[in-house]
Scaffold this active site. Structure first.
Site, PDB file in Angstrom:
ATOM      1  N   ARG A 101     -14.502  96.971  57.008  1.00 10.16           N
ATOM      2  CA  ARG A 101     -14.212  95.576  57.326  1.00 10.16           C
ATOM      3  C   ARG A 101     -14.929  94.613  56.398  1.00 10.16           C
ATOM      4  NH1 ARG A 101     -10.581  93.013  57.491  1.00 10.16           N
ATOM      5  NH2 ARG A 101      -9.698  94.678  58.770  1.00 10.16           N
ATOM      6  N   LYS A 136     -14.632  71.893  46.621  1.00 15.35           N
ATOM      7  CA  LYS A 136     -14.154  72.090  47.998  1.00 15.35           C
ATOM      8  C   LYS A 136     -13.966  73.581  48.256  1.00 15.35           C
ATOM      9  CE  LYS A 136     -11.913  67.571  48.085  1.00 15.35           C
ATOM     10  NZ  LYS A 136     -10.636  66.823  48.128  1.00 15.35           N
ATOM     11  N   LYS A 168     -18.225  58.817  40.823  1.00 17.59           N
ATOM     12  CA  LYS A 168     -17.141  58.393  41.697  1.00 17.59           C
ATOM     13  C   LYS A 168     -17.343  56.961  42.164  1.00 17.59           C
ATOM     14  CE  LYS A 168     -15.694  62.952  43.240  1.00 17.59           C
ATOM     15  NZ  LYS A 168     -15.169  63.730  44.376  1.00 17.59           N
ATOM     16  N   GLU A 197     -14.428  58.716  37.724  1.00 17.01           N
ATOM     17  CA  GLU A 197     -13.206  58.570  38.500  1.00 17.01           C
ATOM     18  C   GLU A 197     -12.743  57.120  38.449  1.00 17.01           C
ATOM     19  OE1 GLU A 197     -12.472  60.250  42.797  1.00 17.01           O
ATOM     20  OE2 GLU A 197     -13.383  58.264  42.967  1.00 17.01           O
ATOM     21  N   ASP A 218      -7.490  59.057  39.860  1.00 15.03           N
ATOM     22  CA  ASP A 218      -7.497  59.362  41.288  1.00 15.03           C
ATOM     23  C   ASP A 218      -6.272  58.779  41.976  1.00 15.03           C
ATOM     24  OD1 ASP A 218      -8.523  60.313  43.752  1.00 15.03           O
ATOM     25  OD2 ASP A 218      -9.306  58.325  44.190  1.00 15.03           O
TER      26      ASP A 218
END
Length: 283
Positions: A101, A136, A168, A197, A218
């Site tokens: 597993r 992310k 940003k 950005e 963006d």
């Protein structure tokens, strides 16, 4: 520590965590099987996919039982066909089942990331636009998923907050403007790339005037991306970001941007359905 060293350390640490999480003080069900019993096993994917995770599985079984042998029929980054074996194992039956597993959990997640990336890359491969990942990632799996993206044909954006600037909206506000933010970044680490950005053409023009290396567009519309490419005229690397889905990917690539970043490669992972079956049991 460079990336390869960090990845090797992560593989060791991850294998140890997976075994600690699943096996704990011992596999009580495996104790039903005689300690001397040996077996062979094979692993298949129930769907076409891209393989990723070999080094982690090798390390996991090395820690669990060095007498287990693994024979890989494919390599990381290879496409594997549904229901065809890609890994053969042989060793004590107890060890094969104890490691099953943990090994499959790792393989299904990383192969899922690689498979998703390859599906996106295939949509734009003929255009020459680079597909980038983001930060992310699943918690605790940053380097592993970044590696899986490369196995799927994608490219890594920055690894973390330490290896490149990405300025940003909130950074710009806190620094007092685009020019001030880029100037301070050059002062802090002049050898690192500076990306900023932008959300408007005015911000794009300011970023170009300030000498940004990479400019992230963006949530620009397709028409605005094309306009940005014309204004940029090759001065900076242009990256499209925001609302990047498979249905829009090719249209974005055809605007002329240099690269496209998508969190969907790593945060919306669908695990590959894998199965391990014993093929021979020998007393």
């Amino acid at each position: 520590m460079d990336y390869q060293d960090a990845l090797a350390e992560e593989i060791r640490n991850s294998a140890a965590r997976l075994l600690a999480e699943d096996v704990g003080p011992g596999d009580i069900t495996a104790q039903l099987i005689p300690a001397t019993q040996r077996a062979k096993a094979r692993v298949i994917a129930r769907q076409d996919s891209v393989l990723c995770g070999m080094a982690w599985v090798n390390e996991l079984f090395r820690r669990l039982d060095t007498s287990v042998s693994l024979h890989w029929l494919a390599s990381d980054g290879d496409r594997i066909a549904a229901n065809e074996p890609f890994l053969l194992l042989e060793g004590p039956a107890r060890s094969l089942l104890t490691g099953e597993r943990a090994a499959l959990n790792l393989l299904q997640t990383l192969s899922g990331t690689a498979t998703q990336t390859r599906a996106f890359v295939d949509l734009i491969d003929d255009i020459g636009v680079r597909l980038l990942d983001t930060r992310k990632t699943l918690p605790g799996m940053r380097l592993a998923q970044k590696y899986a993206v490369t196995c799927g044909g994608g490219h890594n954006h920055r690894i973390g907050l330490y290896d490149a600037f990405l300025i940003k909206e909130n950074h710009i506000a806190a620094c007092g403007g685009i020019s001030a933010a880029i100037e301070e970044a050059r002062r802090i680490a002049h050898d690192l790339p500076v990306e900023i950005e932008v959300e408007t053409f005015a911000e794009l023009d300011n970023a170009l005037a300030a000498g940004a290396d990479v400019i992230m567009l963006d949530n620009f519309s397709l028409d605005d991306m094309r306009e940005a490419v014309e204004r940029n005229a090759g001065k900076a690397v242009l990256e499209a970001s925001g609302n990047v889905e498979a249905a829009r990917l090719r249209d974005i690539a055809e605007t002329g941007v240099d690269c496209i970043s998508s969190g969907a490669l790593t945060k919306n992972v669908t695990a590959i359905d894998l199965s391990m079956r014993l093929t021979d049991v020998v007393d």
